[in-house]
Design a protein around this motif. Structure first.
Motif, PDB file in Angstrom:
ATOM      1  N   ALA A 237       0.816  -1.218   0.000  1.00  0.00           N
ATOM      2  CA  ALA A 237       0.000   0.000   0.000  1.00  0.00           C
ATOM      3  C   ALA A 237       0.847   1.265   0.000  1.00  0.00           C
ATOM      4  O   ALA A 237       0.462   2.281  -0.591  1.00  0.00           O
ATOM      5  N   VAL A 238       2.004   1.242   0.661  1.00  0.00           N
ATOM      6  CA  VAL A 238       2.796   2.468   0.811  1.00  0.00           C
ATOM      7  C   VAL A 238       3.993   2.552  -0.128  1.00  0.00           C
ATOM      8  O   VAL A 238       4.614   3.612  -0.237  1.00  0.00           O
ATOM      9  N   LYS A 239       4.323   1.469  -0.825  1.00  0.00           N
ATOM     10  CA  LYS A 239       5.505   1.496  -1.699  1.00  0.00           C
ATOM     11  C   LYS A 239       5.390   2.553  -2.793  1.00  0.00           C
ATOM     12  O   LYS A 239       6.408   3.057  -3.272  1.00  0.00           O
ATOM     13  N   GLY A 240       4.164   2.882  -3.188  1.00  0.00           N
ATOM     14  CA  GLY A 240       3.994   3.873  -4.238  1.00  0.00           C
ATOM     15  C   GLY A 240       4.234   5.292  -3.794  1.00  0.00           C
ATOM     16  O   GLY A 240       4.388   6.186  -4.632  1.00  0.00           O
ATOM     17  N   THR A 241       4.272   5.535  -2.487  1.00  0.00           N
ATOM     18  CA  THR A 241       4.456   6.907  -2.005  1.00  0.00           C
ATOM     19  C   THR A 241       5.757   7.104  -1.245  1.00  0.00           C
ATOM     20  O   THR A 241       6.330   8.190  -1.293  1.00  0.00           O
ATOM     21  N   VAL A 242       6.227   6.108  -0.517  1.00  0.00           N
ATOM     22  CA  VAL A 242       7.539   6.235   0.125  1.00  0.00           C
ATOM     23  C   VAL A 242       8.591   5.810  -0.899  1.00  0.00           C
ATOM     24  O   VAL A 242       8.329   4.988  -1.761  1.00  0.00           O
ATOM     25  N   ALA A 243       9.754   6.371  -0.814  1.00  0.00           N
ATOM     26  CA  ALA A 243      10.770   6.137  -1.838  1.00  0.00           C
ATOM     27  C   ALA A 243      11.428   4.774  -1.680  1.00  0.00           C
ATOM     28  O   ALA A 243      11.595   4.267  -0.565  1.00  0.00           O
ATOM     29  N   LEU A 244      11.819   4.204  -2.807  1.00  0.00           N
ATOM     30  CA  LEU A 244      12.595   2.973  -2.816  1.00  0.00           C
ATOM     31  C   LEU A 244      14.079   3.323  -2.866  1.00  0.00           C
ATOM     32  O   LEU A 244      14.490   4.274  -3.548  1.00  0.00           O
ATOM     33  N   ARG A 245      14.874   2.538  -2.167  1.00  0.00           N
ATOM     34  CA  ARG A 245      16.305   2.819  -2.136  1.00  0.00           C
ATOM     35  C   ARG A 245      16.894   2.824  -3.550  1.00  0.00           C
ATOM     36  O   ARG A 245      17.743   3.662  -3.881  1.00  0.00           O
ATOM     37  N   GLY A 246      16.478   1.905  -4.384  1.00  0.00           N
ATOM     38  CA  GLY A 246      17.022   1.810  -5.735  1.00  0.00           C
ATOM     39  C   GLY A 246      16.405   2.776  -6.721  1.00  0.00           C
ATOM     40  O   GLY A 246      16.744   2.761  -7.903  1.00  0.00           O
ATOM     41  N   GLY A 247      15.512   3.646  -6.264  1.00  0.00           N
ATOM     42  CA  GLY A 247      14.884   4.611  -7.144  1.00  0.00           C
ATOM     43  C   GLY A 247      13.666   4.046  -7.849  1.00  0.00           C
ATOM     44  O   GLY A 247      13.330   2.867  -7.711  1.00  0.00           O
ATOM     45  N   ALA A 384      13.854   8.011 -10.751  1.00  0.00           N
ATOM     46  CA  ALA A 384      13.799   8.911  -9.597  1.00  0.00           C
ATOM     47  C   ALA A 384      14.748   8.362  -8.548  1.00  0.00           C
ATOM     48  O   ALA A 384      14.840   7.151  -8.369  1.00  0.00           O
ATOM     49  N   PHE A 385      15.466   9.241  -7.862  1.00  0.00           N
ATOM     50  CA  PHE A 385      16.429   8.760  -6.872  1.00  0.00           C
ATOM     51  C   PHE A 385      16.247   9.486  -5.546  1.00  0.00           C
ATOM     52  O   PHE A 385      15.637  10.551  -5.471  1.00  0.00           O
ATOM     53  N   ILE A 386      16.776   8.882  -4.497  1.00  0.00           N
ATOM     54  CA  ILE A 386      16.855   9.557  -3.199  1.00  0.00           C
ATOM     55  C   ILE A 386      18.328   9.782  -2.889  1.00  0.00           C
ATOM     56  O   ILE A 386      19.172   8.918  -3.107  1.00  0.00           O
ATOM     57  N   LYS A 387      18.618  10.974  -2.416  1.00  0.00           N
ATOM     58  CA  LYS A 387      20.004  11.369  -2.240  1.00  0.00           C
ATOM     59  C   LYS A 387      20.587  10.756  -0.968  1.00  0.00           C
ATOM     60  O   LYS A 387      19.888  10.393  -0.029  1.00  0.00           O
ATOM     61  N   GLU A 388      21.888  10.640  -0.968  1.00  0.00           N
ATOM     62  CA  GLU A 388      22.627  10.204   0.208  1.00  0.00           C
ATOM     63  C   GLU A 388      22.817  11.392   1.144  1.00  0.00           C
ATOM     64  O   GLU A 388      22.915  12.531   0.698  1.00  0.00           O
ATOM     65  N   PRO A 389      22.890  11.186   2.448  1.00  0.00           N
ATOM     66  CA  PRO A 389      22.708   9.906   3.123  1.00  0.00           C
ATOM     67  C   PRO A 389      21.226   9.548   3.219  1.00  0.00           C
ATOM     68  O   PRO A 389      20.387  10.406   3.522  1.00  0.00           O
ATOM     69  N   VAL A 390      20.921   8.284   2.960  1.00  0.00           N
ATOM     70  CA  VAL A 390      19.534   7.811   2.983  1.00  0.00           C
ATOM     71  C   VAL A 390      19.101   7.579   4.426  1.00  0.00           C
ATOM     72  O   VAL A 390      19.855   7.032   5.239  1.00  0.00           O
ATOM     73  N   THR A 391      17.896   7.989   4.732  1.00  0.00           N
ATOM     74  CA  THR A 391      17.332   7.757   6.066  1.00  0.00           C
ATOM     75  C   THR A 391      16.145   6.801   5.946  1.00  0.00           C
ATOM     76  O   THR A 391      15.575   6.655   4.866  1.00  0.00           O
ATOM     77  N   PRO A 392      15.761   6.141   7.034  1.00  0.00           N
ATOM     78  CA  PRO A 392      14.648   5.188   6.953  1.00  0.00           C
ATOM     79  C   PRO A 392      13.351   5.847   6.510  1.00  0.00           C
ATOM     80  O   PRO A 392      13.010   6.930   6.966  1.00  0.00           O
ATOM     81  N   ARG A 393      12.620   5.179   5.645  1.00  0.00           N
ATOM     82  CA  ARG A 393      11.293   5.614   5.237  1.00  0.00           C
ATOM     83  C   ARG A 393      10.208   4.751   5.886  1.00  0.00           C
ATOM     84  O   ARG A 393       9.043   5.112   5.839  1.00  0.00           O
ATOM     85  N   PHE A 394      10.612   3.630   6.473  1.00  0.00           N
ATOM     86  CA  PHE A 394       9.657   2.720   7.110  1.00  0.00           C
ATOM     87  C   PHE A 394      10.303   2.216   8.402  1.00  0.00           C
ATOM     88  O   PHE A 394      11.290   1.474   8.363  1.00  0.00           O
ATOM     89  N   VAL A 395       9.786   2.655   9.532  1.00  0.00           N
ATOM     90  CA  VAL A 395      10.286   2.209  10.835  1.00  0.00           C
ATOM     91  C   VAL A 395       9.262   1.239  11.420  1.00  0.00           C
ATOM     92  O   VAL A 395       8.087   1.572  11.580  1.00  0.00           O
ATOM     93  N   HIS A 396       9.731   0.055  11.745  1.00  0.00           N
ATOM     94  CA  HIS A 396       8.840  -1.007  12.224  1.00  0.00           C
ATOM     95  C   HIS A 396       9.185  -1.372  13.663  1.00  0.00           C
ATOM     96  O   HIS A 396      10.357  -1.549  14.011  1.00  0.00           O
ATOM     97  N   ILE A 397       8.154  -1.480  14.494  1.00  0.00           N
ATOM     98  CA  ILE A 397       8.341  -1.923  15.880  1.00  0.00           C
ATOM     99  C   ILE A 397       8.035  -3.412  15.935  1.00  0.00           C
ATOM    100  O   ILE A 397       6.888  -3.832  15.788  1.00  0.00           O
ATOM    101  N   GLY A 398       9.071  -4.191  16.101  1.00  0.00           N
ATOM    102  CA  GLY A 398       8.926  -5.639  16.189  1.00  0.00           C
ATOM    103  C   GLY A 398       9.009  -6.115  17.623  1.00  0.00           C
ATOM    104  O   GLY A 398       8.393  -5.540  18.517  1.00  0.00           O
ATOM    105  N   SER A 399       9.823  -7.121  17.841  1.00  0.00           N
ATOM    106  CA  SER A 399       9.953  -7.677  19.188  1.00  0.00           C
ATOM    107  C   SER A 399      11.287  -8.393  19.319  1.00  0.00           C
ATOM    108  O   SER A 399      11.719  -9.102  18.398  1.00  0.00           O
ATOM    109  N   ALA A 400      11.931  -8.203  20.446  1.00  0.00           N
ATOM    110  CA  ALA A 400      13.094  -9.037  20.760  1.00  0.00           C
ATOM    111  C   ALA A 400      12.626 -10.486  20.878  1.00  0.00           C
ATOM    112  O   ALA A 400      11.497 -10.755  21.293  1.00  0.00           O
TER     113      ALA A 400
END
Length: 547
Positions: A237-247, A384-400
């Motif tokens: 659902a969100v891949k179309g709006t948040v940037a992909l690392r490879g452009g 389309a590209f994202i410039k360096e330094p790349v920062t997270p576009r998707f932060v996920h809260i998982g579990s230890a």
């Protein structure tokens, strides 16, 4: 693509790409350049700010000959050019366009509607961590949108001013792509619900203590539905709006992916000149200074559906230079000749790098490298590209603990309840790990935060960040919310997976003086210690060591 560079038309909403154009006449070039760095060249690639990268499957090359004399103007070619880029005039469309212009919002109102990009989407926004994430983002003045299942509950917990999406990650048909326009970053706090078998209080007091203190069971959808299939739905659902690392490929071929665009010639015939260009596998044209002309170009038609490139930082063109200077022009409107963004760039003969050949610069001055004669400019691709330094576009809260149920030689009796009860809880940790893998394989820059047991204690304790999925302990929900928000802006957290706990043992409560709270942790200090590729999965293939 030959003869000239291809500008991009970015749609008025969310910087959406509407089309490419390779050249403009000198009188049309009085348009403001984008802020530096608008264009960056490194002998192989051309980067342009505000979306995209150029790379092509087959080499397009063009040979353009030059003449300098008075010639007859070709009315037929002018009409052909006009009709290629514009459908035949329609009285109804003209009247509709006139009405739209009269009733269009004022510039200040337009600026308001443009503020739909840069939104942080919080998924699981009514949960213990999610609601804290929303609250912190609001206090920081960061645009936030919440994906929730229960609108009434969300309004009660989050307030009336939060932009809500009512949907369910386990139900793909509820995740309408229109809901995610303008979203550039995501914090996912959604999780399968675990609760006491004997029930809980209305405010979930037992749940807040953690499953160490009650006999747990899954409430509602299964771990497979939420943690794994739900993650697949959310990422799609969100891949179309948040940037992909490879452009994002817009034109050309990359791997098994191919994208084509409707290119056409746009030469100085539109101003009475006689220069010509075409776009095909082998192209031939003529650039001429007759009739005060002097440019050739190729341009795309407007995209039927604008490309949303608001999450990207520029265009990247791959082409083989010829030593001349070219222009790239991008427009933000589907209208014929509205304001655009342009820049000039030099090429190195015989080297693949980056593109419009004209005797004019973007500011109307003469191109210092312009000369009449044959030229060619093979182009490879557009991205389309994202410039360096790349920062997270998707932060996920998982579990230890997600890798521990299957780890050889591990003494489960010494592990937290979720690890010991993984099977009884519907393989909760197993599917959490599968969900993590969906993120890692998505191409979206990410950070995966694996907190130890969550508590209602305040933030502010000293922390321990580790990797490899080995630690146990506790950590405040408030602290985890702050970590996630900090990770969005830290290149050191990008594509990292890590566990976190506080230094305070389970047996000791942590409190702070509300009148004198501790300063917020500098999370970059912790992020800088993280290593690439460490997830704990590397231990799953190891054989147990004999004692």
């Amino acid at each position: 693509m030959d003869c000239c560079c291809s500008p991009i038309h970015v749609s008025p909403i969310a910087n959406r790409t509407q089309g490419f154009r390779s050249a403009l006449p000198s009188d049309s070039c009085k348009i403001p350049p984008l802020p530096k760095p608008f264009l960056q060249i490194d002998h192989r690639l051309l980067h342009r700010r505000n979306s995209a990268r150029l790379t092509a499957a087959t080499v397009r090359r063009g040979i353009v000959l030059a003449e300098a004399k008075n010639q007859g103007w070709d009315l037929g070619r002018f009409v052909k050019t006009f009709y290629f880029f514009n459908s035949p005039p329609s009285p109804a469309k003209f009247i509709q366009s006139l009405i739209e212009r009269i009733s269009s919002p004022s510039p200040s109102e337009e600026n308001k509607t443009m503020k739909t990009s840069g939104v942080v989407l919080v998924v699981g926004a009514t949960g213990g961590v999610g609601k804290r994430v929303v609250d912190i983002l609001k206090k920081k003045g960061i645009p936030v949108r919440a994906l929730v299942r229960n609108e009434e509950k969300a309004r009660r917990l989050l307030g009336p001013d939060v932009d809500l999406i009512v949907g369910d990650i386990t139900k793909e048909n509820t995740l309408n792509p229109e809901y995610f326009k303008g979203v550039s970053k995501v914090i996912n706090a959604a999780s399968v619900i675990v609760g006491p078998k004997e029930g809980d209080t209305p405010d979930r007091a037992k749940y807040s203590q953690g499953i160490k203190f009650f006999e747990p069971e899954i409430k509602g959808d299964s771990p497979e539905m939420v943690e794994y299939l739900g993650m697949q739905n959310l990422i799609n659902a969100v891949k179309g709006t948040v940037a992909l690392r490879g452009g994002k490929l817009l034109f050309g071929c990359e791997g098994s992916e191919f994208k084509d665009l409707p290119w056409g010639s746009l030469d100085d015939v539109v101003m009475g000149g006689v220069s010509q260009s075409t776009f095909q596998i082998d192209t031939t044209g003529v650039v001429s200074t007759a009739n005060n002309g002097g440019f050739t170009s190729v341009r795309t038609k407007n995209f039927p559906i604008p490309e949303d490139l608001s999450a990207y930082d520029g265009f990247e063109l791959r082409l083989k230079g010829d030593g001349r200077r070219y222009k790239l022009i991008v427009r933000t409107s589907s209208d014929w000749d509205t304001i655009g963004y342009t820049t000039g760039f030099d090429t190195v003969e015989g080297q693949w790098q980056s593109l419009m050949f004209s005797k004019f610069e973007y500011d109307g001055k003469l191109n210092p490298t312009f000369k009449e004669g044959a030229f060619q400019l093979p182009v490879s691709t557009v991205k389309a590209f994202i410039k360096e330094p790349v920062t997270p576009r998707f932060v996920h809260i998982g579990s230890a603990g997600v890798t521990r149920p299957e780890r050889p030689g591990l003494d489960l009796s010494k592990q937290p309840p979720a690890v010991r009860l993984n099977k009884e809880l519907g393989f909760i940790l197993t599917f959490k790990l599968k969900g993590e893998d969906v993120i890692r394989e998505s191409g979206v820059p990410y950070a995966i935060v694996r907190p130890c047991a969550l508590t209602e204690e305040p933030a502010g304790a000293d922390l321990i960040f580790e990797q490899g999925d080995n630690i146990t302990g506790k950590v405040s929900r408030e602290e985890v919310a702050r970590i996630c928000i900090a990770a969005l802006d830290s290149p050191y957290a990008c594509d990292k997976t890590f566990e976190v706990k506080s230094v305070i043992p389970f047996s000791e409560p942590f409190t702070v003086d509300p009148e004198n709270p501790p300063p917020e942790n500098d999370y970059d200090v912790y992020f800088k210690s993280l290593k690439d590729g460490v997830t704990g999965k590397e231990l799953l293939d190891r054989s147990p060591v004999p004692v």
